[in-house]
Design a protein around this motif. Structure first.
Motif, PDB file in Angstrom:
ATOM      1  N   GLN A  29      42.463  -2.633  19.390  1.00  0.00           N
ATOM      2  CA  GLN A  29      42.384  -3.545  18.261  1.00  0.00           C
ATOM      3  C   GLN A  29      43.512  -4.578  18.274  1.00  0.00           C
ATOM      4  O   GLN A  29      43.390  -5.643  17.670  1.00  0.00           O
ATOM      5  CB  GLN A  29      42.388  -2.746  16.961  1.00  0.00           C
ATOM      6  CG  GLN A  29      41.133  -1.901  16.831  1.00  0.00           C
ATOM      7  CD  GLN A  29      41.192  -0.925  15.676  1.00  0.00           C
ATOM      8  OE1 GLN A  29      41.656  -1.250  14.596  1.00  0.00           O
ATOM      9  NE2 GLN A  29      40.709   0.277  15.912  1.00  0.00           N
TER      10      GLN A  29
ATOM     11  N   ASN B 149      39.960  -4.833  11.297  1.00  0.00           N
ATOM     12  CA  ASN B 149      40.491  -4.576  12.631  1.00  0.00           C
ATOM     13  C   ASN B 149      39.402  -4.154  13.618  1.00  0.00           C
ATOM     14  O   ASN B 149      39.589  -4.255  14.826  1.00  0.00           O
ATOM     15  CB  ASN B 149      41.589  -3.518  12.576  1.00  0.00           C
ATOM     16  CG  ASN B 149      42.894  -4.090  12.065  1.00  0.00           C
ATOM     17  OD1 ASN B 149      43.143  -5.292  12.208  1.00  0.00           O
ATOM     18  ND2 ASN B 149      43.707  -3.257  11.454  1.00  0.00           N
TER      19      ASN B 149
ATOM     20  N   GLN C   8      32.650   2.788  14.227  1.00  0.00           N
ATOM     21  CA  GLN C   8      32.151   2.862  15.587  1.00  0.00           C
ATOM     22  C   GLN C   8      30.804   3.579  15.662  1.00  0.00           C
ATOM     23  O   GLN C   8      30.050   3.400  16.619  1.00  0.00           O
ATOM     24  CB  GLN C   8      33.192   3.555  16.467  1.00  0.00           C
ATOM     25  CG  GLN C   8      34.449   2.712  16.592  1.00  0.00           C
ATOM     26  CD  GLN C   8      35.581   3.445  17.272  1.00  0.00           C
ATOM     27  OE1 GLN C   8      35.396   4.147  18.260  1.00  0.00           O
ATOM     28  NE2 GLN C   8      36.775   3.300  16.724  1.00  0.00           N
TER      29      GLN C   8
ATOM     30  N   TYR D  69      36.392  13.277  22.801  1.00  0.00           N
ATOM     31  CA  TYR D  69      37.578  12.987  22.007  1.00  0.00           C
ATOM     32  C   TYR D  69      38.300  14.279  21.655  1.00  0.00           C
ATOM     33  O   TYR D  69      37.681  15.331  21.518  1.00  0.00           O
ATOM     34  CB  TYR D  69      37.183  12.275  20.708  1.00  0.00           C
ATOM     35  CG  TYR D  69      37.067  10.778  20.847  1.00  0.00           C
ATOM     36  CD1 TYR D  69      36.205  10.225  21.785  1.00  0.00           C
ATOM     37  CD2 TYR D  69      37.805   9.928  20.047  1.00  0.00           C
ATOM     38  CE1 TYR D  69      36.091   8.849  21.908  1.00  0.00           C
ATOM     39  CE2 TYR D  69      37.688   8.549  20.158  1.00  0.00           C
ATOM     40  CZ  TYR D  69      36.825   8.018  21.089  1.00  0.00           C
ATOM     41  OH  TYR D  69      36.709   6.658  21.206  1.00  0.00           O
TER      42      TYR D  69
ATOM     43  N   ARG E 222      28.467   0.768  13.419  1.00  0.00           N
ATOM     44  CA  ARG E 222      28.514  -0.543  14.079  1.00  0.00           C
ATOM     45  C   ARG E 222      27.851  -1.656  13.281  1.00  0.00           C
ATOM     46  O   ARG E 222      26.991  -2.383  13.790  1.00  0.00           O
ATOM     47  CB  ARG E 222      27.863  -0.469  15.468  1.00  0.00           C
ATOM     48  CG  ARG E 222      28.634   0.420  16.407  1.00  0.00           C
ATOM     49  CD  ARG E 222      28.099   0.311  17.804  1.00  0.00           C
ATOM     50  NE  ARG E 222      28.952   1.047  18.726  1.00  0.00           N
ATOM     51  CZ  ARG E 222      28.694   1.203  20.014  1.00  0.00           C
ATOM     52  NH1 ARG E 222      27.615   0.645  20.533  1.00  0.00           N
ATOM     53  NH2 ARG E 222      29.507   1.869  20.785  1.00  0.00           N
TER      54      ARG E 222
ATOM     55  N   ARG F 264      42.415  -6.643  21.874  1.00  0.00           N
ATOM     56  CA  ARG F 264      41.068  -7.199  21.744  1.00  0.00           C
ATOM     57  C   ARG F 264      40.537  -7.817  23.026  1.00  0.00           C
ATOM     58  O   ARG F 264      40.105  -8.978  23.034  1.00  0.00           O
ATOM     59  CB  ARG F 264      41.023  -8.240  20.631  1.00  0.00           C
ATOM     60  CG  ARG F 264      41.321  -7.663  19.273  1.00  0.00           C
ATOM     61  CD  ARG F 264      41.054  -8.666  18.191  1.00  0.00           C
ATOM     62  NE  ARG F 264      41.161  -8.011  16.887  1.00  0.00           N
ATOM     63  CZ  ARG F 264      41.058  -8.664  15.733  1.00  0.00           C
ATOM     64  NH1 ARG F 264      40.857  -9.953  15.706  1.00  0.00           N
ATOM     65  NH2 ARG F 264      41.142  -8.001  14.605  1.00  0.00           N
TER      66      ARG F 264
ATOM     67  N   HIS G 133      36.076   6.322  27.072  1.00  0.00           N
ATOM     68  CA  HIS G 133      35.194   6.412  25.903  1.00  0.00           C
ATOM     69  C   HIS G 133      35.751   5.641  24.716  1.00  0.00           C
ATOM     70  O   HIS G 133      34.988   5.047  23.955  1.00  0.00           O
ATOM     71  CB  HIS G 133      34.975   7.876  25.538  1.00  0.00           C
ATOM     72  CG  HIS G 133      34.040   8.576  26.463  1.00  0.00           C
ATOM     73  ND1 HIS G 133      34.452   9.502  27.384  1.00  0.00           N
ATOM     74  CD2 HIS G 133      32.712   8.446  26.639  1.00  0.00           C
ATOM     75  CE1 HIS G 133      33.413   9.936  28.071  1.00  0.00           C
ATOM     76  NE2 HIS G 133      32.350   9.315  27.649  1.00  0.00           N
ATOM     77  N   VAL G 134      37.062   5.665  24.574  1.00  0.00           N
ATOM     78  CA  VAL G 134      37.661   4.891  23.484  1.00  0.00           C
ATOM     79  C   VAL G 134      37.319   3.412  23.660  1.00  0.00           C
ATOM     80  O   VAL G 134      36.901   2.732  22.711  1.00  0.00           O
ATOM     81  CB  VAL G 134      39.187   5.085  23.442  1.00  0.00           C
ATOM     82  CG1 VAL G 134      39.825   4.122  22.462  1.00  0.00           C
ATOM     83  CG2 VAL G 134      39.527   6.518  23.068  1.00  0.00           C
TER      84      VAL G 134
ATOM     85  N   ARG H  47      36.749  -5.737  13.581  1.00  0.00           N
ATOM     86  CA  ARG H  47      36.042  -7.009  13.612  1.00  0.00           C
ATOM     87  C   ARG H  47      34.680  -6.919  12.957  1.00  0.00           C
ATOM     88  O   ARG H  47      33.684  -7.450  13.448  1.00  0.00           O
ATOM     89  CB  ARG H  47      35.942  -7.496  15.047  1.00  0.00           C
ATOM     90  CG  ARG H  47      37.369  -7.617  15.624  1.00  0.00           C
ATOM     91  CD  ARG H  47      37.498  -8.778  16.492  1.00  0.00           C
ATOM     92  NE  ARG H  47      37.329  -8.378  17.861  1.00  0.00           N
ATOM     93  CZ  ARG H  47      37.313  -9.228  18.873  1.00  0.00           C
ATOM     94  NH1 ARG H  47      37.412 -10.520  18.655  1.00  0.00           N
ATOM     95  NH2 ARG H  47      37.200  -8.802  20.093  1.00  0.00           N
TER      96      ARG H  47
ATOM     97  N   GLU I 158      34.815   2.090  25.339  1.00  0.00           N
ATOM     98  CA  GLU I 158      33.381   1.871  25.131  1.00  0.00           C
ATOM     99  C   GLU I 158      33.031   1.890  23.647  1.00  0.00           C
ATOM    100  O   GLU I 158      32.227   1.072  23.186  1.00  0.00           O
ATOM    101  CB  GLU I 158      32.583   2.934  25.889  1.00  0.00           C
ATOM    102  CG  GLU I 158      32.580   2.674  27.395  1.00  0.00           C
ATOM    103  CD  GLU I 158      32.051   3.861  28.194  1.00  0.00           C
ATOM    104  OE1 GLU I 158      31.911   3.727  29.416  1.00  0.00           O
ATOM    105  OE2 GLU I 158      31.792   4.932  27.597  1.00  0.00           O
ATOM    106  N   ASN I 159      33.651   2.825  22.905  1.00  0.00           N
ATOM    107  CA  ASN I 159      33.347   2.893  21.478  1.00  0.00           C
ATOM    108  C   ASN I 159      33.886   1.686  20.720  1.00  0.00           C
ATOM    109  O   ASN I 159      33.423   1.397  19.620  1.00  0.00           O
ATOM    110  CB  ASN I 159      33.892   4.186  20.877  1.00  0.00           C
ATOM    111  CG  ASN I 159      33.016   5.372  21.222  1.00  0.00           C
ATOM    112  OD1 ASN I 159      31.825   5.219  21.469  1.00  0.00           O
ATOM    113  ND2 ASN I 159      33.606   6.553  21.255  1.00  0.00           N
ATOM    114  N   HIS I 160      34.850   0.994  21.308  1.00  0.00           N
ATOM    115  CA  HIS I 160      35.305  -0.253  20.710  1.00  0.00           C
ATOM    116  C   HIS I 160      34.516  -1.430  21.273  1.00  0.00           C
ATOM    117  O   HIS I 160      34.889  -2.578  21.080  1.00  0.00           O
ATOM    118  CB  HIS I 160      36.805  -0.460  20.953  1.00  0.00           C
ATOM    119  CG  HIS I 160      37.663   0.314  20.004  1.00  0.00           C
ATOM    120  ND1 HIS I 160      37.989   1.623  20.211  1.00  0.00           N
ATOM    121  CD2 HIS I 160      38.238  -0.032  18.819  1.00  0.00           C
ATOM    122  CE1 HIS I 160      38.747   2.050  19.199  1.00  0.00           C
ATOM    123  NE2 HIS I 160      38.910   1.067  18.350  1.00  0.00           N
ATOM    124  N   ARG I 161      33.474  -1.101  21.983  1.00  0.00           N
ATOM    125  CA  ARG I 161      32.581  -2.098  22.576  1.00  0.00           C
ATOM    126  C   ARG I 161      33.335  -3.064  23.494  1.00  0.00           C
ATOM    127  O   ARG I 161      33.100  -4.266  23.489  1.00  0.00           O
ATOM    128  CB  ARG I 161      31.835  -2.846  21.490  1.00  0.00           C
ATOM    129  CG  ARG I 161      31.060  -1.797  20.651  1.00  0.00           C
ATOM    130  CD  ARG I 161      29.764  -2.312  20.237  1.00  0.00           C
ATOM    131  NE  ARG I 161      29.868  -2.828  18.872  1.00  0.00           N
ATOM    132  CZ  ARG I 161      28.860  -3.414  18.266  1.00  0.00           C
ATOM    133  NH1 ARG I 161      27.719  -3.596  18.877  1.00  0.00           N
ATOM    134  NH2 ARG I 161      29.018  -3.839  17.042  1.00  0.00           N
TER     135      ARG I 161
END
Lengths: 464, 464
Positions: free
Chosen positions: B188, A211, A188, A336, A191, B191, B207-208, A213, B210-213
């Motif tokens: 994940q 996972n 993350q 976090y 990226r 998705r 934030h989680v 991606r 967002e950080n996973h886009r």
DNA sequence: GGGTATTTGTCCGTATGTATG
DNA sequence: TCATACATACGGACAAATACC
């Protein structure tokens, strides 16, 4: 959970009665189980104690329950052979799935296992008790620093410098609960669209990438570690490597390749994730300094953990971030909560503060060297010309390659002798036709190594 | 880590000498620190012990070190005021960044803090010692089940059914180290491209995402929780909600809205992530059953943790996956290691097995009810007409809204009285012009609640 | 190992609404 | 219409069993 309908014409005590009766019939409430006390049940449901009591007494009189004064109401045995409606069988199926049982072998040579004979139980226990005591007077009740306990990071930075040449301030360190979790954070932070990985390589991190991606680009591993020419062609935005002891083949990346890799990282502007998972277990030459120690441009993120040295179940790992990634971490992960229990962090901090950590590392390295030497010698001497022993001189496992037995055959033969060895298939992202098995000796006690080796020899040498 | 160049013309002992001298001068090696023993240092470097000794003795004779027979070599005090080269100052800067010091207040009303007076220290300690003892004879050395300890999951499934109406088999449960970590896994598994969130809502999970886009779609929160009409228009692939006690405003989602939300989830084929973070702390009415308990189509993933009831620093949370997501978990996360130390899992298991968990939950709920009632009453009575107290009746915090003081003003005034209260800005993804502060009373001892409230009253009522 | 605090079932009385005669 | 009986729900007091120190 009992849900009451106060509008219903059905009395409350009856609703409670029926609900519990159903649960007993379906087996959801097993024989011998104690029901909630009338008071508590009453509180939960928002009714009077006597209402609950009425329901309970009804169940008693019908033989579903048994009441013990001063103790509680208990579920009595109900013969269910008489009733057999659909509901019952469906519910039973849903609620009583059995605990999965896995087959046991005399010796489980799974990689990553770690024998407890080497665990410094007394010292660790003392450190843990000290940590608990100190926690009760304070930080138990708060979410700690999102990077991990500052003092622990300070000790780690110190240790990493001395042992691995890793130069970092405690600020660059992030504590996490395992390499995979930290690798996830790196995904993350960096990226990348494509990340190069070693082939074969550590599947745990490969799955993390997938996972997230992120496309993985397997790069073959040669005698000097990852193939740099192939890596150059890949043009990935990141690469995951295990330079000090390539997992699982065991190659050490020579200094020239390291410099070249860093050079390439700068040229093509990618990040290098260095997993130093195994580095303390070097039995022949002296320790090789880490990639991170050679990095001048901030292209290397360094990963390490205490799983191999202390115990995998402690779940404590760390990473060193280059300044740029650390800035992103501060921006994106400020809200976090760190995933490592403060108790674990404090225990390790105390353990390190009293010098037990480095003492233990030395001790366990010696212990594993002895096991390694014994195991390797036995196998090399005992196996015939059709076999090769690979990955000697470091780590916690050896690899046996055969030129006539398939992987499957080898595993079955070993299992028949009570030794569970493992296929290496999952480490190959693109598959492999080589006949390899992996035998981890970390989880085998020193006294049993010879027996385990003998059984493997017996298994592989039988002709049939 | 000292790296020797064997090709160099410079003698080995000199290389060692210079390296250590530099470290002492830069302060990297602090006064009083013990150097590695000559034997160990020699092993590490791959040189003879005499070579190391030569270097050490040189340093002694120059006053950098002190040698104590039978003990080791120790760093002596070095007056650094004399030398001041660039190198030194740069290195000092890099390695001795000070530990960040955060300002202390008499009362820190940060949400999520949890006073240790309520922690069942003795029982927990006993459970932990039992867990450690049992671990040393086995599972300390192995990576456990990737979903978490089976027995613990079994107890949890049981508890969740009784307390929250959550129907699940232990198979559907996954143990993790915190809501954020589990939310990351859900990202994940599901998705989604877009995920609807509450506005205002819990920033940790935002934030989680967002950080996973994953694009976040903030949906306003009304008296009945998230605005369902707005949610319907959003057409997101997932939604994160806190129905039993909306964070941070405290609304409870009524049963009609719950049904409608599930209906909508089915229609538009999205997943609902239910965070039941606070549910045990209900002080007025009885507990509302969870969304998960109403779900018949497997659209709800349920999140919970022990942070609020026991202690946040334990880092233990759990989620209930609907069958479809559980299948994906088994497929994609089979090679993951669970992030929760087995010691923590075993401790909680033992704690639950002896009934201490439910006992504690009841006790702490009562304790917090007392604190809540006291705090709310004080504030309501004491604050003038220009203030509103929001979010009563549940949870571990109250909200104060002002119609004449800005958030910033309120915070500064309270801090001047020694009470740290917090802005709610970060919970609003799209910002807010309301004057709100948040006062969490979980971390304040029962005996101090009144004083804290008095100080807030004094702070907000002063005219200036 | 024995005293003590807590938890628990048990029993009592009371209030309310409804059906019955 | 009234008196009575019954079902339902509630709260308090007591004693036995248990857990804790």
């Amino acid at each position: 959970m009992i849900i009451l309908d106060r509008e219903s014409a059905k009395p409350l005590y009856l609703q409670i009665y029926q609900h519990i009766r159903d649960e007993i019939i379906t087996g959801e409430l097993e024989e011998g189980r104690r029901l909630s006390a009338t008071r508590r049940q009453a509180d939960n449901l928002g009714v009077s104690r006597n209402t609950v009591e009425q329901a309970y007494l009804q169940l008693c009189s019908e033989g579903y329950l048994e009441n013990r004064r001063g103790s509680g109401y208990y579920v009595k045995h109900v013969d269910m052979s008489l009733l057999d409606s659909d509901t019952v069988s469906r519910k039973l199926q849903a609620f009583h799935r059995e605990r999965p049982e896995n087959r046991k072998f005399l010796y489980d040579m799974k990689y990553g296992n770690c024998h407890t004979e080497n665990f410094p139980a007394r010292k660790w226990r003392r450190a843990m008790e000290a940590a608990l005591t100190e926690a009760v007077y304070g930080k138990l009740g708060v979410y700690g620093d999102n990077c991990g306990d500052w003092e622990l990071r300070s000790y780690l930075a110190d240790y990493l410098d001395r042992a691995r040449g890793v130069k970092c301030s405690p600020d660059q360190l992030v504590i996490g609960s395992g390499t995979q979790q930290l690798a996830g954070i790196l995904c993350q932070l960096i990226r990348p669209e494509r990340c190069a990985i070693e082939e074969p390589g550590y599947d745990g991190v490969r799955h993390v990438l997938e996972n997230h991606r992120i496309e993985t680009a397997p790069i073959p591993v040669g005698a000097g570690g990852i193939d740099l020419a192939a890596l150059r062609r890949e043009k990935a935005q990141a690469v995951y490597v295990t330079p000090s002891h390539q997992f699982p083949l065991g190659e050490v990346m020579p200094i020239q390749n390291r410099m070249e890799l860093l050079q390439l990282a700068e040229e093509q502007d990618f990040y290098v994730i260095e997993d130093d998972y195994d580095s303390i277990f070097r039995y022949t030459a002296k320790a090789v300094p880490s990639l991170q120690s050679l990095d001048r441009k901030g292209r290397v993120a360094y990963l390490g953990s205490v799983s191999k040295a202390l115990a995998p179940s402690l779940r404590l790992a760390y990473m060193v971030l280059p300044p740029e990634l650390k800035n992103r971490y501060d921006m994106w992960f400020s809200e976090y909560h760190n995933t490592v229990p403060s108790l674990m962090q404090d225990t390790l901090r105390i353990f390190m503060a009293e010098g037990s950590w480095e003492q233990h590392v030395r001790k366990i390295c010696l212990a594993n060297k002895r096991k390694h030497d014994l195991f390797a010698a036995k196998l090399e001497r005992g196996l015939g010309p059709g076999f090769q022993v690979r990955g000697k001189g470091a780590g916690l496992h050896l690899i046996i390659e055969s030129d006539h037995l398939t992987t499957e055959e080898m595993i079955v033969k070993c299992q028949q002798q009570g030794v569970n060895v493992y296929s290496m298939e999952k480490y190959f992202a693109m598959g492999s036709s080589r006949n390899l098995i992996m035998a981890g000796f970390g989880g085998i006690g020193a006294a049993r190594i010879e027996d385990a080796a003998d059984r493997i020899l017996r298994a592989l040498k039988t002709d049939d």
